[in-house]
Design a protein around this motif. Structure first.
Motif, PDB file in Angstrom:
ATOM      1  N   GLN A   1       2.164   1.987  15.998  1.00 25.83           N
ATOM      2  CA  GLN A   1       2.676   2.618  14.917  1.00 25.83           C
ATOM      3  C   GLN A   1       1.841   3.826  15.096  1.00 25.83           C
ATOM      4  OE1 GLN A   1       1.607   1.899  10.559  1.00 25.83           O
ATOM      5  NE2 GLN A   1       3.581   1.127  10.814  1.00 25.83           N
TER       6      GLN A   1
ATOM      7  N   HIS B   1       1.030  -1.001   0.053  1.00 33.52           N
ATOM      8  CA  HIS B   1      -0.122   0.058  -0.041  1.00 33.52           C
ATOM      9  C   HIS B   1       0.985   1.188  -0.128  1.00 33.52           C
ATOM     10  CE1 HIS B   1       0.952  -0.964   4.485  1.00 33.52           C
ATOM     11  NE2 HIS B   1       0.738   0.219   4.430  1.00 33.52           N
TER      12      HIS B   1
ATOM     13  N   GLU C   1       3.772  -4.671   5.375  1.00 33.45           N
ATOM     14  CA  GLU C   1       4.082  -5.178   6.550  1.00 33.45           C
ATOM     15  C   GLU C   1       3.665  -6.418   7.068  1.00 33.45           C
ATOM     16  OE1 GLU C   1       3.750  -0.799   8.747  1.00 33.45           O
ATOM     17  OE2 GLU C   1       2.336  -1.347   7.399  1.00 33.45           O
TER      18      GLU C   1
ATOM     19  N   HIS D   1       2.060   5.297   0.748  1.00 37.25           N
ATOM     20  CA  HIS D   1       1.932   6.540   1.828  1.00 37.25           C
ATOM     21  C   HIS D   1       2.635   7.707   1.118  1.00 37.25           C
ATOM     22  CE1 HIS D   1       0.392   4.320   5.151  1.00 37.25           C
ATOM     23  NE2 HIS D   1       1.243   3.323   5.041  1.00 37.25           N
TER      24      HIS D   1
ATOM     25  N   HIS E   1       4.796   0.144   0.639  1.00 32.51           N
ATOM     26  CA  HIS E   1       5.406  -0.783   1.602  1.00 32.51           C
ATOM     27  C   HIS E   1       4.439  -1.796   2.011  1.00 32.51           C
ATOM     28  CE1 HIS E   1       4.644   0.997   5.848  1.00 32.51           C
ATOM     29  NE2 HIS E   1       3.545   0.996   5.036  1.00 32.51           N
TER      30      HIS E   1
HETATM   31 MN    MN Z   1       1.564   1.546   6.156  1.00 35.96          MN
END
Ligand code: MN
Length: 289
Positions: free
Chosen positions: A125, A62, A108, A64, A106
Motif C-alpha cells: 500500500q 478509519h 480494509e 483519510h 474506509h
Molecule cells: Mn486506510
C-alpha cells in the motif's frame, strides 16, 4: 541519455501490524528517510501465510484526507468499503486507486473466502500525496482489474510490463493521476531485460516482489528489497536473474510543505486541525463497522 545510478539497496525494515490483517514493512517515511515525493508512504506486506479464520482479519473504519491510497495485491485478497459508497475486492494483480482527497472513511479486511481458507498473502500500500490545489477535491475510486490493466509484451519473451500509471512504450497507464507518476508491475522472465527512462529529477524506487534482478548491469537486488535511485540520469536497465516481479515507482516531486497527523496529510498545521474538527463533526460521511 545517461544511466540513473543506484543510491541504495534497502532491506525491509522490521515489520509491524496494521490492524490484525496486514504485517507490513514500512520502507518510508518511518523505515528510511527517502526523498520519494509524490509517494509519501510505502507499506510492504512481504509474503506470509495467514491461517484460516472465519472472522476476517483487517483494519476497521478509519478516515483519510489530503492524499490517495494505492493498494496492489500479489497474493491473497482484500475487501474494501468506503463512505463514498464504493466497495470491491482486490485480487492478485489488481490495483485499487482510492483518492481520499477532501475526506473519506474506509475499512480494509481480508476477503471472506480467502480468510476462511487462509494462505499466502502479499500486498503493497502506497500513500500518494496530492498537490495543495487538489487536496480538497471530491473523493474518487479507481478499481483496476488485472485483466483490464494496460500491458506491454516485451520482445524476446523477456516478460510483460503492466502499466498502472504513466506511459511505457506509448502504452498509457490505466489509472488517472493528479501529478506525473509512473507505476508499473514488471513481470520478467529469467534472463529477460527491460529498460526504463525517467526524468532525472523524478524520485524513483523499485520493490522486488518476487525473484531477483540485476540493475544497470551491476547491482543485485533480491526479493523484498527496495532499490532507491539517485536524482541523476534517466535510464535504468534491469535483468531478471530468475522469474521476477518488480514494482516500478517514479514520480515528479511535489515541492510543497507537508504536515502529517495520523491519517491526514496536509500542507499546514491549521489544515490538520480543520481535518480533525471536520472528522469529529461527521463531515467524512458514515460507514458501518
Ligand atoms: Mn486506510
Amino acid at each position: 541519455m545517461t544511466s540513473k545510478p543506484v543510491l541504495a539497496i534497502l532491506n525491509p525494515p522490521p515489520p509491524h501490524m496494521v490492524g490484525d490483517g496486514f504485517r507490513v514493512h514500512n520502507f518510508f517515511p518511518s523505515g528510511f528517510k527517502l526523498n520519494m515525493s509524490p509517494f509519501f508512504l510505502l507499506d510492504y506486506n512481504a509474503k506470509i501465510e495467514f491461517s484460516a479464520r472465519n472472522e476476517p482479519r483487517g483494519v476497521g473504519v478509519h478516515p483519510h484526507r489530503g492524499f490517495e491510497t494505492v493498494t496492489l495485491a500479489y497474493h491473497g485478497a482484500v475487501a474494501h468499503h468506503d463512505s463514498a459508497g464504493n466497495s470491491g475486492i482486490i485480487y492478485p494483480g489488481d490495483v485499487q486507486w482510492m483518492t481520499a482527497a477532501s475526506g473519506i472513511l474506509h475499512k480494509e479486511y481480508h476477503e471472506k473466502a480467502f480468510s476462511k481458507k487462509g494462505g499466502p498473502f502479499q500486498m503493497v500500500q502506497l500513500w500518494v500525496n496530492l498537490p495543495a490545489k487538489d487536496k480538497m477535491s471530491t473523493p474518487k475510486y479507481q478499481a483496476l482489474k488485472q485483466s483490464e490493466l494496460a500491458k506491454v509484451e516485451l520482445p524476446d519473451d523477456a516478460g510483460i510490463i503492466e502499466v498502472i500509471a504513466g506511459h511505457f512504450n506509448r502504452e498509457k497507464g490505466s489509472a488517472s493521476t493528479f501529478t506525473p507518476i509512473e507505476m508499473y508491475n514488471a513481470r520478467l522472465t529469467k534472463g529477460g531485460k527491460v529498460s526504463f527512462n525517467f526524468p532525472a529529477h523524478y524520485n524513483t524506487a523499485f520493490v522486488i516482489i518476487e525473484g531477483e534482478i540485476k540493475v544497470n548491469d551491476s547491482a543485485i537486488a533480491k526479493v523484498d528489497q527496495m532499490v532507491h535511485f539517485k536524482n541523476e540520469g534517466e535510464v535504468i536497465e534491469i535483468e531478471g536473474l530468475a522469474n521476477s516481479v518488480v514494482l516500478i515507482l517514479s514520480g515528479e516531486p511535489i515541492n510543497e510543505p507537508i504536515t502529517q497527523y495520523g491519517p491526514f496529510l496536509m500542507n499546514t498545521p491549521e489544515e490538520i486541525k480543520q481535518a480533525i474538527a471536520d472528522y469529529n463533526e461527521g463531515k467524512f460521511g458514515y460507514l458501518e463497522d
